[in-house]
Write an enzyme that holds these catalytic residues in place. Structure first.
Site, PDB file in Angstrom:
ATOM      1  N   HIS A  66       0.846  -1.191   0.000  1.00 52.52           N
ATOM      2  CA  HIS A  66       0.000   0.000   0.000  1.00 52.52           C
ATOM      3  C   HIS A  66       0.883   1.243   0.000  1.00 52.52           C
ATOM      4  O   HIS A  66       2.014   1.207   0.480  1.00 52.52           O
ATOM      5  CB  HIS A  66      -0.884   0.047   1.254  1.00 52.52           C
ATOM      6  N   CYS A  82      -4.806   4.991  -2.116  1.00 51.35           N
ATOM      7  CA  CYS A  82      -3.711   4.038  -2.286  1.00 51.35           C
ATOM      8  C   CYS A  82      -3.609   3.773  -3.777  1.00 51.35           C
ATOM      9  O   CYS A  82      -4.576   3.308  -4.389  1.00 51.35           O
ATOM     10  CB  CYS A  82      -4.021   2.754  -1.513  1.00 51.35           C
ATOM     11  N   HIS A 119      -4.530   0.329  -5.280  1.00 50.11           N
ATOM     12  CA  HIS A 119      -5.871  -0.169  -4.947  1.00 50.11           C
ATOM     13  C   HIS A 119      -6.962   0.899  -5.063  1.00 50.11           C
ATOM     14  O   HIS A 119      -8.081   0.686  -4.590  1.00 50.11           O
ATOM     15  CB  HIS A 119      -5.862  -0.771  -3.537  1.00 50.11           C
ATOM     16  N   MET A 126      -9.980   2.106  -2.505  1.00 45.85           N
ATOM     17  CA  MET A 126      -9.173   2.366  -1.311  1.00 45.85           C
ATOM     18  C   MET A 126      -8.833   3.853  -1.244  1.00 45.85           C
ATOM     19  O   MET A 126      -7.793   4.306  -1.731  1.00 45.85           O
ATOM     20  CB  MET A 126      -7.913   1.504  -1.300  1.00 45.85           C
TER      21      MET A 126
END
Length: 98
Positions: A38, A83, A86, A91
């Site tokens: 991440h 992120c 993602h 995210m």
């Protein structure tokens, strides 16, 4: 400090919690919770005027569970964060600095 988990306890691709409020200058600890890669990118179109999104972002990946990045935001306003790997999975989070 406020703690934000990168990845839910259930393995979800999410910032937990997805919305926080902090005082200006208060530490925010981003902690990799799941062991997936991440990062923490502040959206240049979703930060207060005059804030350099690149300067406060953490583009490198946190790969291991427990890896932590601390940020302190001094300019009041609303910050959008995502992120990079993602973002397509949703995210994202919002930080409000008082």
């Amino acid at each position: 400090a406020q703690i934000v988990k990168l990845g839910g306890d259930d393995g979800s691709l999410a910032f937990v919690p997805s919305k926080i409020s902090v005082a200006a200058g208060e530490a925010i600890e981003f902690v990799n919770n799941a062991g997936f890669p991440h990062n923490i990118v502040f959206d240049e179109d979703a930060v207060p005027a005059g804030v350099d999104a690149d300067a406060i972002s953490y583009d490198d990946y946190l790969n291991s569970k427990g890896e932590t990045v601390v940020r302190k935001l001094s300019t009041p306003g609303v910050y959008g964060v995502y992120c990079e790997p993602h973002a397509g999975a949703g995210m994202k989070m919002t930080i409000t600095v008082q």
